[in-house]
Design a protein around this motif. Structure first.
Motif: not given
Length: 93
Positions: A48-49, A53-57, A37-43
């Protein structure tokens, strides 16, 4: 020019999802809101940052949240208008 009926359907879908997302744990709800629901969807890396937590989590939390929303949608099928249900299924796929 968008069709008024389409706009109404999107607004109904958004309202339904907002209500359903209130049942999710706060972190899951926030992650899904940022992702969808965000115009700039984060990666996943950016999430994770943000959450430490980790990207996998992050991926797991988002996947579990979406799965929970799908289960909630399917358990409420009889109360949802057919057009709205079709839009929800397309969104969740």
């Amino acid at each position: 020019v968008p069709c008024p009926a389409d706009e109404t359907g999107r607004n109904d879908l958004r309202a339904f999802l907002v209500d359903e997302m209130k049942t999710l744990p706060p972190r899951t709800r926030n992650m899904l809101s940022l992702m969808y629901f965000n115009e700039h969807a984060p990666t996943l890396r950016e999430l994770s940052h943000k959450y430490g937590i980790s990207s996998e989590r992050c991926r797991q939390v988002c996947a579990q949240g979406l799965q929970r929303l799908r289960r909630q949608m399917s358990s409420r099928r009889e109360r949802i208008e057919p057009d709205l249900l079709a839009g929800l299924e397309a969104f969740a796929a």
